[in-house]
Design an enzyme around this catalytic site. Sequence first.
Site, PDB file in Angstrom:
ATOM      1  N   HIS A 126       0.853  -1.182   0.000  1.00  0.00           N
ATOM      2  CA  HIS A 126       0.000   0.000   0.000  1.00  0.00           C
ATOM      3  C   HIS A 126       0.887   1.230   0.000  1.00  0.00           C
ATOM      4  O   HIS A 126       1.926   1.262   0.645  1.00  0.00           O
ATOM      5  CB  HIS A 126      -0.883   0.011   1.254  1.00  0.00           C
ATOM      6  CG  HIS A 126      -1.835   1.167   1.284  1.00  0.00           C
ATOM      7  ND1 HIS A 126      -3.043   1.155   0.637  1.00  0.00           N
ATOM      8  CD2 HIS A 126      -1.738   2.392   1.857  1.00  0.00           C
ATOM      9  CE1 HIS A 126      -3.661   2.310   0.817  1.00  0.00           C
ATOM     10  NE2 HIS A 126      -2.878   3.077   1.561  1.00  0.00           N
ATOM     11  N   ASP A 166     -14.926   2.921   6.539  1.00  0.00           N
ATOM     12  CA  ASP A 166     -13.918   3.822   5.973  1.00  0.00           C
ATOM     13  C   ASP A 166     -14.499   4.654   4.833  1.00  0.00           C
ATOM     14  O   ASP A 166     -14.148   5.820   4.673  1.00  0.00           O
ATOM     15  CB  ASP A 166     -12.694   3.042   5.487  1.00  0.00           C
ATOM     16  CG  ASP A 166     -11.617   3.997   4.990  1.00  0.00           C
ATOM     17  OD1 ASP A 166     -11.177   4.844   5.801  1.00  0.00           O
ATOM     18  OD2 ASP A 166     -11.257   3.940   3.810  1.00  0.00           O
ATOM     19  N   ARG A 207     -14.109  12.937   6.534  1.00  0.00           N
ATOM     20  CA  ARG A 207     -12.826  13.573   6.891  1.00  0.00           C
ATOM     21  C   ARG A 207     -12.356  14.513   5.795  1.00  0.00           C
ATOM     22  O   ARG A 207     -11.781  15.563   6.054  1.00  0.00           O
ATOM     23  CB  ARG A 207     -11.765  12.483   7.144  1.00  0.00           C
ATOM     24  CG  ARG A 207     -11.996  11.725   8.443  1.00  0.00           C
ATOM     25  CD  ARG A 207     -11.155  10.464   8.469  1.00  0.00           C
ATOM     26  NE  ARG A 207      -9.746  10.752   8.265  1.00  0.00           N
ATOM     27  CZ  ARG A 207      -8.870   9.912   7.685  1.00  0.00           C
ATOM     28  NH1 ARG A 207      -9.270   8.722   7.280  1.00  0.00           N
ATOM     29  NH2 ARG A 207      -7.624  10.263   7.530  1.00  0.00           N
ATOM     30  N   SER A 224      -7.776   3.878   8.886  1.00  0.00           N
ATOM     31  CA  SER A 224      -8.337   3.841   7.527  1.00  0.00           C
ATOM     32  C   SER A 224      -7.547   2.860   6.651  1.00  0.00           C
ATOM     33  O   SER A 224      -8.115   1.966   6.018  1.00  0.00           O
ATOM     34  CB  SER A 224      -8.278   5.260   6.934  1.00  0.00           C
ATOM     35  OG  SER A 224      -8.468   5.240   5.559  1.00  0.00           O
ATOM     36  N   LYS A 247      -8.514  -1.569   5.869  1.00  0.00           N
ATOM     37  CA  LYS A 247      -8.682  -2.093   4.500  1.00  0.00           C
ATOM     38  C   LYS A 247      -7.660  -3.190   4.209  1.00  0.00           C
ATOM     39  O   LYS A 247      -7.976  -4.199   3.589  1.00  0.00           O
ATOM     40  CB  LYS A 247      -8.555  -0.947   3.482  1.00  0.00           C
ATOM     41  CG  LYS A 247      -9.755  -0.015   3.519  1.00  0.00           C
ATOM     42  CD  LYS A 247      -9.598   1.165   2.590  1.00  0.00           C
ATOM     43  CE  LYS A 247      -8.597   2.156   3.100  1.00  0.00           C
ATOM     44  NZ  LYS A 247      -8.572   3.463   2.484  1.00  0.00           N
TER      45      LYS A 247
END
Length: 434
Positions: free
Chosen positions: A82, A161, A168, A183, A187
């Site tokens: 990620h 999320d 947000r 967040s 995931k």
Amino acid sequence: MLMTDIICKKRDGEALTKEEIGFFVKGYVSGEIPDYQASALCMAIYFRGMNDDEILDLTLAMMNSGETVDLSGIEGIKADKHSTGGVGDKTSLVLCPMAAAAGLKIAKMSGRGLGHTGGTIDKLESFPGFTVEISEERFLENVNRIGISIIGQSKNLVPADKKLYALRDVTGTVPSVPLIVSSIMSKKLASGGDIIVLDVKCGSGSFMKTKEEAEALAKQLVRVGKAAGKKTAAVITDMDEPLGNAVGNALEVKEAIAVLKGEKKGDLYELCMTLGSLMLVSAEKAASLEDARKMLEKTISDGSALEKLALMVEAQGGDSRYVYDESMLPAAKYTLEVLAPMSGYVKHIEADDIGLASMHLGGGRATKEDTIDLSVGIIINRKVGDYAAKGESIATIHADDMNRARAAAEAVLRAYEFSEEKTEREPLIKEIIQ
Ligand code: URA
């Protein structure tokens, strides 16, 4: 339990219990807790922070807010990566095929681009016919058969999320370590990989502007991953200028293919080698980072990484001829050179502004509903530390409309800072946290 009490507790700097966090996440997803109370809590978290237990509890509550992916039907070690998001970040397009060719299983869910940053899925759609809308069954079958599949995030993955991030985004509460960690990690944990490697960007083109901020984020990401039983590592990498040279979907795919063909090295190549080596060592496929790097280099020199990309494109409905002949990929009608206004060294390139210039060319989305033009974008010809004589090209705009090209050229020029003195580039890899 009352949401008002939870907000007041966090406002006063107290730690929330697991039950209170669970109550908030469940209530917000079901619609019982309204946006205005969730916003107040996010702002209280932004200012007061969260301790380690709270961050883990929030992450797990979010992970359990929807479906989780079961990858147990895939043989072998499933690795995931990620990136916290950057400009010109086409790392997945290079890293995932390399890692698959080196024997890892890549069952990855990626996102689309929004604002100044791009998304892997949009980039992959530069291959005509390529689709990310495949059934879970076919996804697992593809990974078992060829070692790699990249699809869109399933609709019911971490609904908490989806709601919270949108909130947000409009309440000034994105850059908060507890909220970013929960967040991202909710995931990643819901996506089912065994190994998670995180690329935490640091610099003007990212959420974390300083090394200290990036380090705090990276440490929490790794801590939460490990606490949830996953092998997790993070690399803090420079985002003070775009990664590589291309910004824009098909242009980035062409650059990724050039790296996979062994025709191109530089920062993108180095980053993929670092992230890939960490994956292979975590998976115990290599004894050291040096050995892992050799394995990855071989996937480039023997063509197996490029072949993995071609196999994935074909397995997902695309035409793999485009992988071997990237000149077939979408190309813009016009190009326009951006010329150096003085002789000197590039001191800084404001990555966000390059990303926005590409978005205004049509290469990115201002809103989720926008359609994008895969062919347009910007090639950075001079990066930080490079010399350019006055009048030499520092960047090339690829556009479908000359007026937009001229506006982008002006924006790109504003994003560059020059110096008469030689300037040094920041090291790409700032720290590895394992
Ligand atoms: N990326 C995410 O998925 N979430 C954040 O909060 C920030 C970056």
